[in-house]
Motif scaffolding. Structure first.
Motif, mmCIF file in Angstrom:
data_model
loop_
_atom_site.group_PDB
_atom_site.id
_atom_site.type_symbol
_atom_site.label_atom_id
_atom_site.label_comp_id
_atom_site.label_asym_id
_atom_site.label_seq_id
_atom_site.Cartn_x
_atom_site.Cartn_y
_atom_site.Cartn_z
ATOM 1 N N THR A 13 -21.866 8.783 -2.565
ATOM 2 C CA THR A 13 -21.064 7.408 -2.345
ATOM 3 C C THR A 13 -20.902 6.942 -3.900
ATOM 4 O O THR A 13 -19.553 6.649 -4.251
ATOM 5 C CB THR A 13 -21.861 6.359 -1.778
ATOM 6 N N ARG A 14 -21.711 7.066 -4.736
ATOM 7 C CA ARG A 14 -21.582 6.530 -6.300
ATOM 8 C C ARG A 14 -20.690 7.602 -6.887
ATOM 9 O O ARG A 14 -19.767 7.063 -7.739
ATOM 10 C CB ARG A 14 -22.961 6.577 -6.925
ATOM 11 N N MET A 15 -20.658 8.746 -6.501
ATOM 12 C CA MET A 15 -19.758 9.469 -7.272
ATOM 13 C C MET A 15 -18.473 9.619 -6.816
ATOM 14 O O MET A 15 -17.447 9.333 -7.848
ATOM 15 C CB MET A 15 -20.187 11.192 -7.045
ATOM 16 N N ILE A 16 -18.098 9.213 -5.461
ATOM 17 C CA ILE A 16 -16.884 9.255 -5.021
ATOM 18 C C ILE A 16 -16.100 7.804 -5.166
ATOM 19 O O ILE A 16 -14.669 7.822 -5.318
ATOM 20 C CB ILE A 16 -16.626 9.733 -3.580
ATOM 21 N N HIS A 17 -16.696 6.802 -5.201
ATOM 22 C CA HIS A 17 -16.138 5.434 -5.440
ATOM 23 C C HIS A 17 -15.194 5.275 -6.325
ATOM 24 O O HIS A 17 -14.193 4.897 -6.264
ATOM 25 C CB HIS A 17 -17.290 4.492 -5.476
ATOM 26 N N PRO A 18 -15.638 5.502 -7.588
ATOM 27 C CA PRO A 18 -14.567 5.579 -8.929
ATOM 28 C C PRO A 18 -13.248 6.283 -8.593
ATOM 29 O O PRO A 18 -12.234 6.081 -8.839
ATOM 30 C CB PRO A 18 -15.456 5.760 -9.827
ATOM 31 N N TRP A 19 -13.461 7.443 -8.007
ATOM 32 C CA TRP A 19 -12.227 8.152 -7.724
ATOM 33 C C TRP A 19 -11.176 7.836 -6.787
ATOM 34 O O TRP A 19 -10.213 7.950 -6.852
ATOM 35 C CB TRP A 19 -12.737 9.626 -7.409
ATOM 36 N N ILE A 20 -12.057 6.998 -5.723
ATOM 37 C CA ILE A 20 -11.130 6.425 -4.846
ATOM 38 C C ILE A 20 -10.320 5.351 -5.576
ATOM 39 O O ILE A 20 -9.117 4.980 -5.039
ATOM 40 C CB ILE A 20 -11.759 5.985 -3.598
ATOM 41 N N GLY A 21 -10.983 4.557 -6.337
ATOM 42 C CA GLY A 21 -10.202 3.811 -6.923
ATOM 43 C C GLY A 21 -9.081 4.140 -7.757
ATOM 44 O O GLY A 21 -7.928 3.622 -7.932
ATOM 45 N N VAL A 22 -9.387 5.306 -8.418
ATOM 46 C CA VAL A 22 -8.136 5.847 -9.204
ATOM 47 C C VAL A 22 -7.028 6.275 -8.188
ATOM 48 O O VAL A 22 -5.963 5.809 -8.506
ATOM 49 C CB VAL A 22 -8.619 7.198 -10.165
ATOM 50 N N VAL A 23 -7.115 6.866 -6.873
ATOM 51 C CA VAL A 23 -6.231 7.014 -6.012
ATOM 52 C C VAL A 23 -5.556 5.820 -5.549
ATOM 53 O O VAL A 23 -4.301 5.704 -5.529
ATOM 54 C CB VAL A 23 -7.034 8.035 -4.810
ATOM 55 N N LEU A 24 -6.350 4.587 -5.253
ATOM 56 C CA LEU A 24 -5.684 3.350 -4.992
ATOM 57 C C LEU A 24 -4.648 2.672 -5.938
ATOM 58 O O LEU A 24 -3.885 2.549 -5.709
ATOM 59 C CB LEU A 24 -7.005 2.363 -4.717
ATOM 60 N N PHE A 25 -5.290 3.040 -7.164
ATOM 61 C CA PHE A 25 -4.444 2.508 -8.439
ATOM 62 C C PHE A 25 -3.157 3.280 -8.327
ATOM 63 O O PHE A 25 -1.983 2.462 -8.368
ATOM 64 C CB PHE A 25 -5.170 2.771 -9.777
ATOM 65 N N PHE A 26 -2.877 4.572 -8.362
ATOM 66 C CA PHE A 26 -1.841 5.262 -8.322
ATOM 67 C C PHE A 26 -0.878 5.134 -7.168
ATOM 68 O O PHE A 26 0.260 5.076 -7.361
ATOM 69 C CB PHE A 26 -1.961 6.745 -8.858
ATOM 70 N N SER A 27 -1.361 5.131 -6.028
ATOM 71 C CA SER A 27 -0.977 4.742 -4.693
ATOM 72 C C SER A 27 -0.152 3.621 -4.780
ATOM 73 O O SER A 27 1.015 3.443 -4.481
ATOM 74 C CB SER A 27 -1.781 4.869 -3.617
ATOM 75 N N PHE A 28 -0.887 2.538 -5.032
ATOM 76 C CA PHE A 28 -0.242 1.171 -5.145
ATOM 77 C C PHE A 28 0.663 0.984 -6.405
ATOM 78 O O PHE A 28 1.734 0.339 -5.939
ATOM 79 C CB PHE A 28 -1.464 -0.077 -5.525
ATOM 80 N N LEU A 29 0.354 1.679 -7.293
ATOM 81 C CA LEU A 29 1.522 1.755 -8.356
ATOM 82 C C LEU A 29 3.197 2.113 -8.058
ATOM 83 O O LEU A 29 3.960 1.653 -8.360
ATOM 84 C CB LEU A 29 0.993 2.589 -9.456
ATOM 85 N N GLY A 30 2.743 3.245 -7.031
ATOM 86 C CA GLY A 30 4.133 3.625 -6.304
ATOM 87 C C GLY A 30 4.744 2.554 -5.533
ATOM 88 O O GLY A 30 5.892 2.318 -5.531
ATOM 89 N N LEU A 31 3.892 1.768 -4.660
ATOM 90 C CA LEU A 31 4.471 0.700 -4.051
ATOM 91 C C LEU A 31 5.157 -0.542 -4.899
ATOM 92 O O LEU A 31 6.151 -1.257 -4.488
ATOM 93 C CB LEU A 31 3.328 0.120 -3.091
ATOM 94 N N PHE A 32 4.359 -0.736 -5.983
ATOM 95 C CA PHE A 32 4.681 -1.501 -6.813
ATOM 96 C C PHE A 32 6.116 -1.667 -7.505
ATOM 97 O O PHE A 32 7.044 -2.094 -7.621
ATOM 98 C CB PHE A 32 3.660 -1.785 -8.079
ATOM 99 N N ILE A 33 6.160 -0.127 -8.120
ATOM 100 C CA ILE A 33 7.374 0.076 -8.553
ATOM 101 C C ILE A 33 8.627 0.111 -7.684
ATOM 102 O O ILE A 33 9.833 -0.196 -7.812
ATOM 103 C CB ILE A 33 7.412 1.657 -9.263
ATOM 104 N N ARG A 34 8.303 0.538 -6.299
ATOM 105 C CA ARG A 34 9.445 0.391 -5.288
ATOM 106 C C ARG A 34 9.657 -0.934 -4.940
ATOM 107 O O ARG A 34 10.982 -1.360 -4.753
ATOM 108 C CB ARG A 34 9.091 1.085 -4.095
ATOM 109 N N PHE A 35 8.719 -1.820 -4.672
ATOM 110 C CA PHE A 35 9.269 -3.133 -4.209
ATOM 111 C C PHE A 35 8.802 -4.267 -5.077
ATOM 112 O O PHE A 35 9.282 -5.542 -4.516
ATOM 113 C CB PHE A 35 8.200 -3.062 -2.864
ATOM 114 N N PHE A 36 8.460 -4.292 -6.349
ATOM 115 C CA PHE A 36 8.215 -5.579 -7.036
ATOM 116 C C PHE A 36 9.581 -6.464 -7.057
ATOM 117 O O PHE A 36 9.508 -7.720 -7.244
ATOM 118 C CB PHE A 36 8.062 -5.185 -8.151
ATOM 119 N N ARG A 37 10.702 -5.599 -7.269
ATOM 120 C CA ARG A 37 12.150 -6.395 -7.608
ATOM 121 C C ARG A 37 12.332 -7.386 -6.047
ATOM 122 O O ARG A 37 12.571 -8.651 -6.142
ATOM 123 C CB ARG A 37 13.199 -5.301 -7.651
ATOM 124 N N LEU A 38 11.901 -6.825 -4.847
ATOM 125 C CA LEU A 38 12.124 -7.687 -3.827
ATOM 126 C C LEU A 38 11.073 -9.023 -3.622
ATOM 127 O O LEU A 38 11.104 -9.502 -2.831
ATOM 128 C CB LEU A 38 11.912 -6.691 -2.498
#
Length: 243
Positions: free
Chosen positions: A81-106
Motif C-alpha cells: 500500500t505504501r509503495m503504490i500510493h504515490p504512483w497512483i497519485g502520479v496517475v491521477l495527476f496526469f489523468s486529471f491534467l488531460g481533463l483540465f486541458i480539454r475542459f478548462f476553457r468551458l
C-alpha cells in the motif's frame, strides 16, 4: 423535447457563441433531440481519474490513522500500500491534467455564474425555471472543477515532498512535517469535494448517462444547460435524422 421546441421558444435569451461548446458536442435530431455531451476518450479519461482518486483515497486513509490500517488488506498489506500510493497519485495527476486541458476553457467564470450561485436555494429545490441559463457547466460544476484542480496540484507537490525514496533528501525534517500536514488537509478536502460531485451526479437525474453512454436527452440539456443547447443549435455539429 422535439426540434421544433428548440427552435420555437421565443423568450429573451442570453447571447451564445461557439466558445460555449466543446469539439465533441453534437445534436442528433430525430423524433426527439439527443445531445452528445462527452466522446469516448473524454469518458475514458474521466473514469481513469475517478478510479485513481478512489484508490488514492483508500490507500491514503489506510496510512492516515491506525484505526484505518485494515484497509491495507485490500491492496496486499502495508508495504505494498505504501509503495503504490504515490504512483497512483502520479496517475491521477496526469489523468486529471488531460481533463483540465480539454475542459478548462468551458469552466472559466461567466456572467451567469454569480446569478446561479445567488439562487442556490432554487437550485436545491429544483426550481430550474428561476435560474439563469447556463452553458455546458454551471457554477457548482465549475467550483468542483477548480477545487479539484487546485487540490490535486497541492497533493502532488506535497506528496512529492514526503515521497522518501526519491525526494526526502531535498527537504528538512521540519519541511517534511509541514508537507505531511498540508497533504493530509488537502486529501480530506478533495474527498469532501468528490462526495459533493458524486452526490450531485445521482441527485440530478440523467447526469450519469453523460459519463456512461456519452449523451443526454434534449430535455435534460434544455432544463439544466439551456445556453449550451442553444449554442449547439446555432453553431454545433448536427445529425438530422428527420430528413
Amino acid at each position: 423535447m422535439t426540434d421544433s421546441t428548440l427552435q420555437g421558444h421565443n423568450r429573451q435569451t442570453p447571447e451564445v457563441s461557439k466558445k460555449d461548446i466543446d469539439r465533441g458536442d453534437r445534436l442528433r435530431v430525430g423524433r426527439a433531440v439527443v445531445v452528445d455531451r462527452y466522446g469516448k476518450w473524454a469518458r475514458i479519461n474521466h473514469w481513469i481519474t475517478a478510479i485513481s482518486l478512489i484508490l488514492l483515497a483508500l490507500t491514503g486513509l489506510s496510512l492516515f490513522h491506525p484505526s484505518l490500517y485494515w484497509l491495507t488488506a485490500l491492496f496486499g498489506g502495508g508495504q505494498i500500500t505504501r509503495m503504490i500510493h504515490p504512483w497512483i497519485g502520479v496517475v491521477l495527476f496526469f489523468s486529471f491534467l488531460g481533463l483540465f486541458i480539454r475542459f478548462f476553457r468551458l469552466n472559466l467564470p461567466a456572467r451567469e455564474d454569480a446569478q446561479w450561485a445567488a439562487r442556490i436555494g432554487d437550485v436545491l429545490k429544483g426550481n430550474e425555471e428561476k435560474l439563469p441559463e447556463v452553458g455546458k457547466y454551471n457554477a457548482g460544476q465549475k467550483f468542483v472543477f477548480w477545487a479539484m484542480s487546485i487540490l490535486i496540484v497541492i497533493l502532488i507537490v506535497s506528496g512529492l515532498g514526503v515521497w522518501e525514496r526519491y525526494f526526502s533528501q531535498y527537504l528538512t525534517v521540519e519541511q517534511m512535517r509541514v508537507a505531511v500536514l498540508v497533504h493530509a488537509i488537502a486529501a480530506v478536502a478533495i474527498i469532501c469535494v468528490w462526495i459533493i460531485h458524486v452526490y450531485a451526479a445521482f441527485w440530478v437525474a440523467g447526469t450519469l448517462r453523460a459519463m456512461t453512454r456519452g449523451n443526454v436527452s434534449g430535455g435534460w440539456a434544455w432544463r439544466h444547460h439551456r445556453k449550451w443547447l442553444r449554442a449547439l443549435a446555432a453553431y454545433g455539429k448536427r445529425d438530422d435524422q428527420t430528413k
